[in-house]
Design a protein around this motif. Structure first.
Motif: not given
Length: 734
Positions: A149, A203, A221
């Motif tokens: 992420a 996320d 996330y």
């Protein structure tokens, strides 16, 4: 003072420190949002490439790269882009690096840090692998395995680049390009997914244009679920915002913040007795659930200022600060035969119990000027820069160890668990005693210069070098004053050179030579500071660009040598020993492109011959490391390939793809003949657009449920690979 009390006190201190980070980050973000800025149409920096398909780099200029097309760089560079990460639903950096065959997995401390080798060289086994973040040496520490992420692209910078990078491994450097705030735009996405073993993840990524010149990108996330390992559940979350400010048409300020946490039991994997990889099921946990989770935290700030003076010259200045903390208890198989009951009866596993508190702080500042000028008929493109790096590592480690078998210890005294029928919590958790209480500090500064000279339309040469000055300090708090303090200073100049020749429009040839210099962390069991690693690298290759730039490839051959290599001191956990010299040589092929019929292809193959070049006798284990012995966890053959087809169903876009990974057999324990078997993993992935801006996606990993082993430290500590898993999810964009 009991260790439990120490950990509570230190945890409170760490909690206070995290709040200080947040208190710093939020006012800074608000203050940045109040700065005056001129409106800007965008922050994209366009670097023309060969062919019709130009590449647009969004965000800051590429550090250490300058204004070069990929085919002009005398170095093998591959990229794992956001599309590939999303196609395969890759969530961890470790899994992302599997996509490139030059990078292989190493010992990950029970899945609690990232550890990898590039072209056969991995660095210190007792430390996580370092990497760059947006060109900054900002990946050191103990924050847990990195989530993807917030990552836009993973650059695998292979070969002799240490003259600029300075403190990286000679095999190559990993650079993470993060998702930057894109000034003047508002867009976003969010995903919700469910997977095997009750895994759940959500996320989100929102790029919000606050004013004409100020944009915030908010990324976060949360993930929670079981695993294929008994009694091993995990929880992960992170918040990674980025703020971009246009300070005029030619100046950009970027601030990135990272706040992450991982909670998972420490898991050393399975035991392999007499080379039988079915000694226990791959799901069997041989630790102790009563130890609880090991927790890894990371908090970091990175601030970068980029200014474009004119079409030829630019400046990049920045700094970063990162705090990480890893704490927890574990129960691990004893690795020494003279203390291991399992070797006698085949089912009673003697265990150690350990606690860790790894507290690290990392500060970096760097500046770089890139530009071009002409001297007569010659065009020069130069990079001139300098950096300061301070890494501080507080290592507090405690251990209980089972007694020697010669003393005929009871099952409780040996902290035994039956590997065939484990009874967890059978005995009280053993108390541990302190074996390591040490503070390591590294301070370094370096200066580098590089000049790439165009001699003709076809021929370019590159010359450069780097000067490093290192100060290493160790305070071993278990020793008496003054012997507890030790420090050493080093300095060195590392040159580099390269040549690029355009054989034809689609093909260029290159060669490169470089030396490297990297400080080894810490001291040995006797508090002696290690000499820095030195390395020498040579590489030749060819680069291909065909189909108007739609298909690219690199073929390379290399040889690397390294002195002052470290390995784990098996008799003194947390310490290392010097094993002398090592060498790696091999060949690589990387192909990536988009073919007619709307088909994406990717191929990455590496042949790696990595071996020790010194003779070392381990007096505690009585095994001999000889020249020619393979380095641990390095396969000779490694392959990753993937094909994806884009198509439509009705008026809805869809994609279907498949991939194959092959990893050859490799050494599973230093100085012995224990080998991990080869494995082949097949994956499937696909997605379909349900309605505008909403898609359904799914993946299946290890399609044929192969039994495989990710890495190993010893036959008693083998990490089994994940069985077949499936994931399905929804992704929406705005």
């Amino acid at each position: 003072m009991p260790i439990q009390f120490l950990q509570r006190g230190r945890a409170a201190s760490a909690c206070s420190r995290r709040f200080r980070h947040i208190a710093f980050a939020l006012p800074l973000a608000a203050g940045l949002a109040c700065l005056p800025a001129e409106a800007q149409t965008g922050d994209a920096l366009h670097h023309p490439e060969e062919g019709d398909n130009a590449i647009t780099v969004t965000g800051v200029r590429q550090s250490y790269r300058g204004d070069f097309a990929m085919r002009e760089i005398p170095q093998a560079i591959t990229q794992i882009d956001a599309e590939t990460l999303q196609q395969n639903n890759i969530l961890r950096l470790t899994d992302a690096l599997d996509m490139n065959a030059s990078v292989v997995r190493q010992n990950t401390l029970g899945g609690l840090w990232d550890s990898f080798a590039v072209r056969g060289f991995a660095g210190d086994e007792n430390m996580p692998s370092g990497y760059l973040v947006n060109g900054f040496n900002a990946g050191r520490g103990f924050g847990g395995q990195r989530d993807v992420a917030g990552i836009e692209r993973v650059d695998v910078l292979k070969g002799p680049s240490a003259a600029l990078m300075g403190r990286g491994e000679p095999g190559g450097t990993i650079n993470l390009v993060t998702k930057q705030a894109e000034i003047g735009r508002t867009f976003g996405s969010g995903a919700l997914q469910f997977g095997s073993y009750d895994r759940f993840r959500v996320d989100a990524d929102a790029n919000l244009a606050l004013t004409g010149g100020i944009t915030a990108r908010l990324i976060g996330y949360y993930e929670k679920g079981d695993t294929f390992r008994d009694h091993v559940e995990q929880k992960r979350w992170g918040f990674l915002p980025s703020i971009g400010i246009a300070l005029g048409e030619k100046t950009r300020l970027t601030y990135d913040f990272e706040w992450t946490r991982v909670e998972v039991p420490f898991d050393r994997g399975i035991v392999v007795l007499d080379n039988d990889f079915h000694t226990v099921p791959r799901s069997r946990f041989l630790g102790e659930p009563g130890d609880g989770d090991t927790v890894a935290r990371a908090t970091s700030h990175q601030l970068r200022l980029e200014h474009q003076f004119n079409d030829d010259w630019s400046l990049l200045v920045g700094a970063s600060h990162r705090d990480t903390l890893l704490t927890g208890f574990s129960s691990d198989a004893e690795t020494v035969a003279s203390r291991q009951t399992l070797y006698r009866d085949g089912h009673s596993l003697s265990r150690q119990r350990r606690s860790r508190r790894y507290d690290a702080e990392h500060n970096v500042a760097r500046a770089e000027i890139a530009g071009s000028f002409e001297t007569g008929a010659l065009r020069h493109r130069v990079l001139i820069g300098g950096d300061f790096d301070h890494f501080r590592y507080d290592n507090y480690f405690t251990r209980f160890r089972p007694p020697l078998l010669s003393s005929s210890p009871s099952d409780q005294a040996a902290y035994v668990i039956d590997i065939d029928d484990p009874a967890y919590g059978r005995y009280p958790l053993p108390a541990t005693t302190v074996t390591t209480n040490r503070l390591d500090s590294q301070r370094s500064f370096g200066f580098y210069v590089q000049d790439q000279i165009e001699l003709t339309d076809r021929l370019q040469i590159r010359v450069g070098g780097r000067y490093d000055n290192l100060t290493l300090e160790v305070e071993n708090r278990l020793l008496a004053v003054p012997s507890r303090f030790n420090d050493r200073k080093f300095s060195r100049f590392s040159p580099q050179a390269g040549i690029v020749y355009a054989l034809s429009k689609p093909i260029s040839l290159y060669a490169a030579y470089g030396q490297g210099y990297r400080a080894n962390v810490g001291a040995d069991f006797h508090n002696a500071i290690f000499d820095p690693e030195t390395s020498e690298s040579i590489e030749v290759g060819a680069k291909l660009m065909a189909l108007g730039g739609a298909l690219t490839g690199t073929l390379s051959v290399y040889q690397l040598t390294k002195d002052n290599v470290l390995a784990s001191d098996a008799n003194n956990p947390g310490f290392s020993v010097a094993i002398g010299k090592a060498r790696s040589r091999g060949a690589e092929l990387d192909i990536n492109g988009h073919l007619s019929g709307d088909v994406d292809v990717m191929l990455s193959y590496a042949y790696t011959d990595a071996e020790a070049r010194s003779r070392v006798l381990d007096p505690n284990y009585s095994f001999q490391i000889n020249p020619g012995d393979p380095l641990i966890n390095i396969p000779r053959h490694n392959l990753n390939m993937q094909v994806a087809k884009h198509f439509t169903i009705g008026d809805r876009e869809a994609q279907l793809g498949a991939g194959l990974q092959y990893v050859g057999k490799r050494s599973g324990e230093t100085g012995t003949d224990f080998m991990l078997p080869a494995h082949r993993l097949v994956r499937l992935f696909g997605n379909i657009q349900l309605i505008d801006e909403v898609e359904l996606f799914g993946t299946v990993s290890n399609l044929f449920n192969a039994e495989w082993y990710a890495s190993s430290y010893a036959a008693m500590w083998v990490q089994p690979g994940t069985p077949r898993t499936a994931t399905v999810g929804l992704r929406a964009r705005f």
